[in-house]
Design an enzyme around this catalytic site. Structure first.
Site, PDB file in Angstrom:
ATOM      1  N   ASP A   1       0.837  -1.201   0.000  1.00  0.00           N
ATOM      2  CA  ASP A   1       0.000   0.000   0.000  1.00  0.00           C
ATOM      3  C   ASP A   1       0.876   1.257   0.000  1.00  0.00           C
ATOM      4  O   ASP A   1       2.065   1.203   0.297  1.00  0.00           O
ATOM      5  CB  ASP A   1      -0.961   0.006   1.201  1.00  0.00           C
ATOM      6  CG  ASP A   1      -0.246  -0.077   2.542  1.00  0.00           C
ATOM      7  OD1 ASP A   1       0.844  -0.677   2.613  1.00  0.00           O
ATOM      8  OD2 ASP A   1      -0.763   0.469   3.546  1.00  0.00           O
TER       9      ASP A   1
ATOM     10  N   GLU B   1       0.189  -1.399   5.693  1.00  0.00           N
ATOM     11  CA  GLU B   1       1.259  -0.879   6.558  1.00  0.00           C
ATOM     12  C   GLU B   1       1.041   0.589   6.863  1.00  0.00           C
ATOM     13  O   GLU B   1       1.394   1.068   7.925  1.00  0.00           O
ATOM     14  CB  GLU B   1       2.623  -1.081   5.892  1.00  0.00           C
ATOM     15  CG  GLU B   1       3.813  -0.905   6.836  1.00  0.00           C
ATOM     16  CD  GLU B   1       4.303   0.520   6.984  1.00  0.00           C
ATOM     17  OE1 GLU B   1       5.051   0.786   7.949  1.00  0.00           O
ATOM     18  OE2 GLU B   1       3.948   1.394   6.154  1.00  0.00           O
TER      19      GLU B   1
HETATM   20 ZN    ZN Z   1       6.507   2.519   4.049  1.00  0.00          ZN
END
Ligand code: ZN
Length: 460
Positions: free
Chosen positions: A105, A169
């Site tokens: 992401d 994340e």
């Molecule tokens: Zn990162």
């Protein structure tokens, strides 16, 4: 380290004709650029609150792993929030496995602010442009390129290498590494160490001083909510139990507090080794040792260390009241706290003191701090791999002021290092490009990264 005196056929290389001595082939160098660009084109913006879809990027990675003869597993806690994990069997079954992870992401990007479209993956002026070029589709592409190169050349690493491409994340990690660590520990069986985000990039401390900070620690996170209760009433009356005054006093004490220096082993090594490069001999055990004074002498390089020599707590949000002549019964504030490894107890005790008897506080979000040894064989091999491809590299340990997926994998007893190698030219402001505008990565940096990663992973 033993690596430098090894015979020309490294122990980690097997197969006919001892392939692998020559480093990655041209195809790997082409693929890393293509993969970085194509991954950027798959928009995996994480807006927070669950608003993100990594699935197409995960499938892209899985297809390339399958093409390398691996058997990737796709895993989701939430539909569309896909993670990918695959294992490459090493030649030494008695060796501990090594985890290599990258997140899929990215943070949002607004095209109007950019010189090129942030999801174009355009290659211009020797750079790949777009959101994720640095954070961290570059590393995802390097991992894919290296394992595919190994398949073509018949190379196997010494240790089992587990590769993981994670979702989420950039938000809470509950759909990504947090989910994998909690619900699929079997995929990481035997892993004792990991490499992942940040670290091993060129930090030009001066014209002739190329540092490569390798991540060997992360501060912990403590996001706090403060609540002051008082006696509500008319704004014209005497009120010694004013919630706003109580909260304001506590917030001012927190903001002004000078946290004491607490040097963890990683930061101590970072300070000592960086100072030595400037010809400054330091003794952190000296009772008169002044870390701030040393940092001031290190100039630009001091900026790498300054945020992590102590805990910190910054008030960020204040909320109280609704009318000027009404004293509210409650006032609240939020504080972004960070603590060094081993510093959490002191952080908690200090917040009790600073808030005082009239203000309560609680953790709203809390993540552990991490510390990894800088005298381990793995650290030495990371340093050796960097110096092999940049003989002028000065490898120094580095503690991150924030956090990465390494915190989640630490639940499995995995020691995390920040190692996403990139050789960057002078004037290239790597840290400003994290979540920044016109994020881009030089093609030469990607080639360097593939070579270093290949060498390190084969010899780790
Ligand atoms: Zn990162």
């Amino acid at each position: 380290m033993a690596d430098s005196t090894r015979p020309t056929t490294p122990a980690g290389v097997s197969g006919p004709g001892a392939p692998g001595n020559d480093g990655p082939g041209d195809q790997a160098l082409d693929e890393v650029v293509t993969f970085t660009s194509e991954l950027i084109r798959i928009d995996t913006t994480n807006h927070g609150g669950g608003d993100c879809r990594e699935q197409p990027a995960a499938e892209y990675a899985a297809e390339r792993l399958t093409g390398a003869g691996l058997e990737p597993v796709l895993l989701e806690r939430t539909p569309g929030r896909t993670n990918v994990v695959a294992r490459i069997a090493g030649t030494d079954p008695s060796a501990d496995a090594l985890l290599v992870h990258g997140h899929l992401d990215v943070v949002p990007a607004h095209p109007d602010d950019w010189a090129v479209h942030p999801f174009s993956g355009e290659i211009r002026d020797g750079m790949v442009w777009g959101r994720g070029a640095i954070d961290m589709k570059n590393m995802d592409a390097m991992i894919l390129s290296v394992v595919r190169d190994w398949a073509r050349r018949g190379v196997r690493p010494r240790r089992d290498v587990v590769v993981a491409f994670t979702a989420d994340e950039e938000a809470s990690a509950v759909d990504g590494s947090g989910f994998l660590a909690r619900h699929h520990p079997e995929l990481f069986e035997g892993c004792t160490e990991a490499i992942g985000e940040s670290g091993a990039f060129t930090f030009h401390a001066g014209p002739d001083l190329a540092l490569y900070p390798v991540g060997a620690g992360e501060r912990g996170t403590g996001w706090l909510k403060l609540t002051a209760d008082g006696r509500a009433g008319h704004g014209s009356k005497v009120n010694r139990e004013n919630a706003v005054s109580r909260l304001a006093a506590a917030v001012a004490r927190i903001g002004e507090y000078r946290w004491p220096v607490r040097l963890t082993p990683t930061v101590r090594a970072a300070l000592t080794e960086t100072a030595a490069l400037y010809g400054i001999d330091i003794d952190p055990d000296d009772p008169d040792f002044d870390a701030d004074a040393i940092l001031a002498k290190l100039g630009h390089a001091g900026a790498l260390i300054e945020p992590v020599i102590r805990n910190s707590a910054n008030p960020t949000i204040l909320q109280a009241g609704y009318k000027v002549n009404v004293i509210p019964g409650t006032a609240t504030a939020h504080v972004d706290g960070r603590f060094v490894p081993g510093g959490e107890e002191e952080f908690t005790a200090t917040m009790d003191q600073l808030t005082g008897p009239d203000v309560d506080w609680e953790f709203q979000h809390r993540m552990i701090a991490l510390e990894a040894p800088v005298d381990s064989p793995t650290y030495a091999r990371m340093a050796e791999a960097l110096k092999r491809f940049d003989p002028d590299a000065h490898v120094v340990p580095y503690c991150m002021s924030g956090g990465t997926d390494a915190k989640q994998f630490a639940r499995l007893g995995i020691t995390g290092y920040g190692f996403s190698p990139l050789q960057l030219p002078i004037g290239f402001d790597y840290q400003a490009l994290f979540h920044g505008v016109d994020e881009r990565v030089p093609v030469t940096a990607l080639h360097f990264g593939v070579r270093v990663l290949d060498h390190f992973l084969r010899h780790a």
